[in-house]
Design an enzyme around this catalytic site. Sequence first.
Site, PDB file in Angstrom:
ATOM      1  N   GLY A 142       0.833  -1.190   0.000  1.00 33.16           N
ATOM      2  CA  GLY A 142       0.000   0.000   0.000  1.00 33.16           C
ATOM      3  C   GLY A 142       0.864   1.234   0.000  1.00 33.16           C
ATOM      4  CB  THR A 143       2.909   2.654  -2.075  1.00 32.08           C
ATOM      5  OG1 THR A 143       3.491   1.541  -1.405  1.00 32.08           O
ATOM      6  CG2 THR A 143       3.956   3.727  -2.254  1.00 32.08           C
ATOM      7  CB  VAL A 144       0.352   7.744  -1.957  1.00 36.05           C
ATOM      8  CG1 VAL A 144      -0.929   7.255  -1.310  1.00 36.05           C
ATOM      9  CG2 VAL A 144       1.288   8.332  -0.913  1.00 36.05           C
ATOM     10  CG  MET A 146       0.763   3.631  -6.152  1.00 37.85           C
ATOM     11  SD  MET A 146       0.154   5.008  -5.180  1.00 37.85           S
ATOM     12  CE  MET A 146      -1.321   5.437  -6.077  1.00 37.85           C
TER      13      MET A 146
END
Length: 536
Positions: free
Chosen positions: A354-356, A436
């Site tokens: 989980g990343t932005v 991402m």
Amino acid sequence: MHFDHLYNPYSAQRHTTFGKKGMVATSQPLAAQAGLDILKKGGNAIDAAIATAAALTVVEPTSNGIGGDAFALVWVNGELHGLNGSGPAPKGISIEKLRDRGVEKMPTHGVIPVTVPGVPAAWAALSERFGRLPLEEVLKPAITLAEEGFPISPILGKFWNIAYEKFKKQLTTPEFAEWFKTFAPDGKVPAVGDLWSSKAHAETLRAIGSTNAESFYRGELAEKIASFMKEHNGYLTYEDLMDYKVEWVKPISTNYRGYDVWEIPPNGQGMVALMALNIARGFDFPVKDDVITYHKQIEAMKLAFTDGKTFITDSEYMEVDVDELLSEEYAVRRRELIGEKAIEPESYVPPKGGTVYLAAADGEGNMISFIQSNYMGFGSGIVIPDTGIALQNRGHDFSLDPEHPNSLKPGKKTYHTIIPGFLTKNGEAIGPFGVMGGYMQPQGHVQVVMNTVDFLLNPQSTLDAPRWQWMEGKAVLVEPNFPNHIVQALARKGHQIQVATDCSSFGRGQIIWRDPQTGVLMGGTESRTDGAIAVW
């Protein structure tokens, strides 16, 4: 790069966006707008990126937070700079201490996998070195969003609810109570269209801005984090926070058909993308939607990933030199293994992430590729009371096998999944890009570069194109809209193809290209999320 070669208005689901004075591309419209607001107040691309990143901690907490890590590639005055804003394991943790507690594998949630957060220090370092406006001013849009609240968007609402349903079954001990108080007030998560706010989050951002992040590492916020961790038998201490500093690093690159592709060096996994491109550049790819093209892409990727997982860790602990892994001799040796059928290298099972990611550019030629993450969605599930600080669980990637290259050691940085990318040609910036999503990220980088360079797709078409994802062994996951005739042909070559039911695990990308002659900006944003481009 000539835009007329890249722009086909009929080739994308949505048209590519053009601008001149500034552009911000990210996964949340309100965050992109926050960056644009700062540009219009006189900030540069770096200020805009910080504003957007801070806003993302508010409007996309399902993927990142103040308590996460960050990396950046920054183009200023004709030079590319790298920032490693990842944090190490606490100095008081060790394999022996965990085994004494009966821990045989690094847990996913709780206080044990929490490493030193790098996000606030990364913002402060970028602002101090390259920013034009005070950090306090740059964080104001994010503070307003946290204080006044914002409406939940569709993809955000989906992942928020998924996390809640999982957490309420798994995170039942006292250290997780603040997560539910913050993100599921009154026992329920906000629905799509509902307003959500966090006054504590706003106050924390205000403290970070007014002290250039000193409060987080050497002040009141640091004391609150350390006190909570001590109360719940964690390992992160005030001293760990106080001693933390970001690293300015020299970006690494490979030349792919005349374009230099840039990544952050280890402990990040960006080298995996470069290794795969090195292997792939020995082949010709005359047609995009052809079984031979996909077969060779996948085989190159699986070889690069197998080697990346074998060797990549904190650079101080790596046993193989980066230059050797990026050499042509090494690429030739690995390329020779690719034949007509799918091979099965030594494999691993990659977890979800989980990343932005965001890209920003201004009218002066400054550009930045920036990524931050809490890892695996909401991270550790630990929220520090009265602060809104959700802590990452990046330590989950450490091995408790003392012989493993990525074994846990006090003060060591783990193998890191989040990677910003950047493209240049003949010493001039083309622009930032990123995809991402955990172990999908280097695979997304390879597909973005090849779609752009080999197949001349514009940024929006590049991002909209159906994606594949190597999982392990011969297993490959493809998106629901992946061409069926290619799926069948790959299966005949020995690939074990599974068609996904949705696109959520295939990464979320952003691209901004700049025409070096005119300064015109050309951007694409992700159709798999609530993506948006704010442009001026």
